[in-house]
Design a protein around this motif. Structure first.
Motif, mmCIF file in Angstrom:
data_model
loop_
_atom_site.group_PDB
_atom_site.id
_atom_site.type_symbol
_atom_site.label_atom_id
_atom_site.label_comp_id
_atom_site.label_asym_id
_atom_site.label_seq_id
_atom_site.Cartn_x
_atom_site.Cartn_y
_atom_site.Cartn_z
ATOM 1 N N UNK A 1 0.816 -1.204 0.000
ATOM 2 C CA UNK A 1 0.000 0.000 0.000
ATOM 3 C C UNK A 1 0.851 1.256 0.000
ATOM 4 N N UNK A 2 0.216 2.385 -0.291
ATOM 5 C CA UNK A 2 0.947 3.643 -0.378
ATOM 6 C C UNK A 2 1.615 4.017 0.944
ATOM 7 N N UNK A 3 0.948 3.742 2.057
ATOM 8 C CA UNK A 3 1.544 4.092 3.353
ATOM 9 C C UNK A 3 2.833 3.318 3.574
ATOM 10 N N UNK A 4 2.822 2.033 3.233
ATOM 11 C CA UNK A 4 4.021 1.205 3.410
ATOM 12 C C UNK A 4 5.119 1.630 2.446
ATOM 13 N N UNK A 5 4.755 1.923 1.195
ATOM 14 C CA UNK A 5 5.750 2.363 0.214
ATOM 15 C C UNK A 5 6.359 3.691 0.646
ATOM 16 N N UNK A 6 5.526 4.603 1.121
ATOM 17 C CA UNK A 6 6.007 5.908 1.577
ATOM 18 C C UNK A 6 6.957 5.764 2.761
ATOM 19 N N UNK A 7 6.607 4.906 3.712
ATOM 20 C CA UNK A 7 7.461 4.691 4.881
ATOM 21 C C UNK A 7 8.811 4.118 4.467
ATOM 22 N N UNK A 8 8.795 3.178 3.514
ATOM 23 C CA UNK A 8 10.049 2.579 3.046
ATOM 24 C C UNK A 8 10.901 3.614 2.313
ATOM 25 N N UNK A 9 10.254 4.476 1.527
ATOM 26 C CA UNK A 9 10.987 5.510 0.794
ATOM 27 C C UNK A 9 11.597 6.527 1.746
ATOM 28 N N UNK A 10 10.840 6.913 2.774
ATOM 29 C CA UNK A 10 11.370 7.857 3.756
ATOM 30 C C UNK A 10 12.554 7.256 4.499
ATOM 31 N N UNK A 11 12.499 5.967 4.741
ATOM 32 C CA UNK A 11 13.619 5.294 5.411
ATOM 33 C C UNK A 11 14.870 5.344 4.536
ATOM 34 N N UNK A 12 14.697 5.170 3.228
ATOM 35 C CA UNK A 12 15.836 5.280 2.308
ATOM 36 C C UNK A 12 16.369 6.708 2.311
ATOM 37 N N UNK A 13 15.459 7.679 2.293
ATOM 38 C CA UNK A 13 15.836 9.085 2.465
ATOM 39 C C UNK A 13 16.415 9.807 1.276
ATOM 40 N N UNK A 14 16.645 9.107 0.172
ATOM 41 C CA UNK A 14 17.292 9.743 -0.982
ATOM 42 C C UNK A 14 16.711 9.217 -2.285
ATOM 43 N N UNK A 15 16.847 10.048 -3.322
ATOM 44 C CA UNK A 15 16.488 9.648 -4.678
ATOM 45 C C UNK A 15 17.566 10.155 -5.618
ATOM 46 N N UNK A 16 18.117 9.264 -6.425
ATOM 47 C CA UNK A 16 19.110 9.648 -7.429
ATOM 48 C C UNK A 16 18.414 9.906 -8.761
ATOM 49 N N UNK A 17 18.605 11.097 -9.299
ATOM 50 C CA UNK A 17 18.063 11.432 -10.615
ATOM 51 C C UNK A 17 19.210 11.914 -11.495
ATOM 52 N N UNK A 18 18.929 12.032 -12.776
ATOM 53 C CA UNK A 18 19.964 12.456 -13.717
ATOM 54 C C UNK A 18 19.317 13.220 -14.869
ATOM 55 N N UNK A 19 20.033 14.231 -15.365
ATOM 56 C CA UNK A 19 19.619 14.991 -16.549
ATOM 57 C C UNK A 19 18.239 15.621 -16.390
ATOM 58 N N UNK A 20 17.998 16.258 -15.248
ATOM 59 C CA UNK A 20 16.729 16.952 -15.011
ATOM 60 C C UNK A 20 16.997 18.426 -14.727
ATOM 61 N N UNK A 21 17.070 19.261 -15.759
ATOM 62 C CA UNK A 21 17.227 20.699 -15.527
ATOM 63 C C UNK A 21 15.994 21.253 -14.815
ATOM 64 N N UNK A 22 16.189 22.186 -13.923
ATOM 65 C CA UNK A 22 15.061 22.733 -13.169
ATOM 66 C C UNK A 22 14.078 23.479 -14.070
ATOM 67 N N UNK A 23 14.563 23.989 -15.211
ATOM 68 C CA UNK A 23 13.683 24.732 -16.104
ATOM 69 C C UNK A 23 13.084 23.856 -17.200
ATOM 70 N N UNK A 24 13.204 22.534 -17.077
ATOM 71 C CA UNK A 24 12.663 21.616 -18.075
ATOM 72 C C UNK A 24 11.355 21.030 -17.543
ATOM 73 N N UNK A 25 10.237 21.405 -18.160
ATOM 74 C CA UNK A 25 8.918 20.853 -17.815
ATOM 75 C C UNK A 25 8.621 20.938 -16.323
ATOM 76 N N UNK A 26 9.112 22.004 -15.692
ATOM 77 C CA UNK A 26 8.838 22.315 -14.287
ATOM 78 C C UNK A 26 9.476 21.333 -13.305
ATOM 79 N N UNK A 27 10.629 20.776 -13.672
ATOM 80 C CA UNK A 27 11.282 19.847 -12.753
ATOM 81 C C UNK A 27 11.708 20.513 -11.454
ATOM 82 N N UNK A 28 12.006 21.804 -11.495
ATOM 83 C CA UNK A 28 12.365 22.491 -10.261
ATOM 84 C C UNK A 28 11.248 22.398 -9.234
ATOM 85 N N UNK A 29 10.027 22.708 -9.662
ATOM 86 C CA UNK A 29 8.874 22.652 -8.759
ATOM 87 C C UNK A 29 8.543 21.219 -8.364
ATOM 88 N N UNK A 30 8.700 20.278 -9.280
ATOM 89 C CA UNK A 30 8.424 18.876 -8.968
ATOM 90 C C UNK A 30 9.389 18.338 -7.923
#
Length: 381
Positions: free
Chosen positions: A47-76
Motif C-alpha cells: 500500500x501507499x503508506x508502506x511504500x512511503x514509509x520505506x521511501x522515507x527510510x531510504x531518504x534519498x532519490x538519485x536522478x539524472x539529466x533533469x534541468x530545473x527549467x525543463x517541464x517544471x522539474x524544479x517545482x516537482x
C-alpha cells in the motif's frame, strides 16, 4: 456427531481460519507485501503508506539529466522533497537521454546509479529492450492511453509537447514560422537544435519534424537528415546545442525545440529582464508531437523512493505542475473528465490543429538507427 452438524462445524472452522495469514481448507497461502525492489505496484508493496514509509527510510532519490527549467522539474523536485522529506540529487542536469541510458548500464553497483529516468520515447523503448527497467504500475496506469505506455509497465509517457521554432525577435528581423523558412539566406549562422540527435531526444524529434516537412514520414526520417545537411552546407545551421545561456548571449537566436521549453524560456527571460524577445511558432509544415517517458531502474539504489517518485509525477498535483510549464500531461484528458485539471494553466497552451499521431516503436527504432548511422557524416562532417 450427526453428519449435518459435522459439516456445519467444518464450515465454521474454515470461516474462522480464513482471516489467518496462512490459508486453510485447501486455500493457497495469502501473499504478504513484497520488497520495494520487486514490487510491481504500490499495493504489491503493502500500500501507499508502506511504500512511503520505506521511501522515507531510504531518504534519498538519485536522478539524472533533469534541468530545473525543463517541464517544471524544479517545482516537482521541491514539492517531492517537501511532501516526503526525501532528498533528490540530480546528476548532470544538462545531460541527454543517452547519458541516462549509459548511466543505467555502467553504474549497476555502488549506489550511484540513477533510480529513475526521464527520456525521449525511443530511448525508453531501447532501455526496456535491454532489460534495464523494472515493471511498475503507478496508480493511474490504467488511465494512461494505450499508445503512451509499455504494456509491461516498464515505461510510460508522462508529459509532452510539439516541436516548435523559437526565435529572438531582437536579433532576427523576421522570425521564421515554418521549416521552409529556415532555408532563407537571412538566417545564416542562426539555426540550432537542442543537442545532438544521436543523443538528445529533443534534437532527434527536431529531425523527425523536419522529415515530415520535407516529404518524409514516420517510416522515412532521411529527408530530415538531408534538410539539416542542406542548412549546414549553406551556413544556416550551426552545431551548437541551444540553451537559455546560448540564447541570451545571441549564439543561437533560432532554436528548434519543444514548445514547452521555448514558451518557458520566454517567461524566464521576461522575469529576469533579459535583453531577449523570445517568440515561439509551431510549424504547420512539420507538425510533430511526442511525449517523454519515465521509468524505474531495475537496479535502483533506492527502489522505494524510485517508485514513490513515479506516483508523485503521475499524481494530479504532479501532472498539473507539468501543465504550469506548458508541458501537456499524459493524463490531461482523464483529469479534465474527473475535474482535477488546472483549467487556467490548460488555457495558456498554444493552439494546434488536428489530432497528433505518433510513430510506432518499430518506426522510431528504425528512425533512430538511420540517424545514428548517417547524422555525423551528413551534418557534422
Amino acid at each position: 456427531m450427526p453428519a449435518s452438524r459435522l459439516r456445519t462445524a467444518f464450515v465454521a472452522a474454515c470461516l474462522a481460519l480464513s482471516a489467518a495469514p496462512l490459508g486453510a481448507c485447501g486455500d493457497k497461502p495469502v501473499a504478504g507485501p513484497r520488497a520495494p525492489a520487486v514490487a510491481t505496484s504500490a499495493a504489491d508493496a503493502g500500500g501507499m503508506a508502506a511504500l512511503t514509509a520505506a521511501a522515507k527510510k531510504e531518504g534519498s532519490l538519485n536522478a539524472i539529466a533533469l534541468p530545473r527549467d525543463w517541464a517544471n522539474y524544479g517545482a516537482l523536485i521541491d514539492g517531492f522533497e517537501k511532501k516526503y522529506g526525501i532528498k533528490v540529487t540530480v546528476e548532470n542536469p544538462e545531460g541527454t537521454s543517452q547519458d541516462e541510458i549509459n548511466a543505467l548500464k555502467e553504474r549497476r553497483d555502488g549506489g550511484r546509479a540513477p533510480d529513475v529516468i526521464d527520456v525521449g520515447g525511443s530511448f525508453a523503448q531501447s532501455a526496456a529492450r535491454q532489460g534495464l527497467l523494472a515493471p511498475y504500475r503507478v496508480a493511474a496506469f490504467d488511465q494512461i492511453p494505450e499508445d503512451q505506455k509499455d504494456p509491461d509497465a516498464r515505461w510510460y509517457n508522462n508529459y509532452g509537447g510539439y516541436m516548435s521554432i523559437g526565435c529572438d525577435a531582437k536579433r532576427v528581423k523576421t522570425c521564421p514560422s515554418t521549416f521552409a523558412d529556415l532555408r532563407k539566406p537571412e538566417y545564416k549562422g542562426q539555426v540550432a537544435l537542442n543537442g545532438d540527435p544521436t543523443k538528445s531526444g529533443s534534437a532527434f524529434a527536431g529531425v523527425y519534424a523536419a522529415a515530415l516537412a520535407n516529404g518524409g514520414s514516420f517510416d522515412n526520417i532521411q529527408p530530415g537528415i538531408d534538410f539539416f545537411a542542406e542548412l549546414r552546407k549553406n551556413g544556416n545551421f550551426i552545431p551548437v546545442a541551444s540553451s537559455p545561456a546560448t540564447i541570451e548571449t545571441g549564439r543561437t537566436p533560432i532554436s528548434i525545440d519543444w514548445d514547452f521549453l521555448n514558451l518557458g524560456y520566454a517567461d524566464a527571460f521576461r522575469e529576469k529582464g533579459a535583453d531577449v524577445d523570445w517568440r515561439t511558432a509551431i510549424p504547420f509544415d512539420g507538425s510533430f508531437a511526442e511525449y517523454y517517458a519515465n521509468g524505474v531502474n531495475k537496479d535502483a539504489p533506492h527502489p522505494a523512493a524510485a517508485r514513490l517518485w513515479q506516483e508523485w509525477v503521475f499524481s494530479p498535483e504532479g501532472q498539473n505542475l507539468r501543465l504550469g510549464a506548458y508541458a501537456r500531461p499524459v493524463l490531461m484528458d482523464a483529469m479534465e473528465k474527473d475535474g482535477t485539471l488546472d483549467k487556467t494553466a490548460a488555457e495558456k497552451l498554444p493552439t494546434v490543429e488536428g489530432t497528433p499521431t505518433f510513430p510506432t516503436e518499430g518506426q522510431t527504432a528504425k528512425a533512430r538507427e538511420t540517424v545514428n548511422r548517417g547524422w555525423d557524416e551528413a551534418v557534422s562532417g
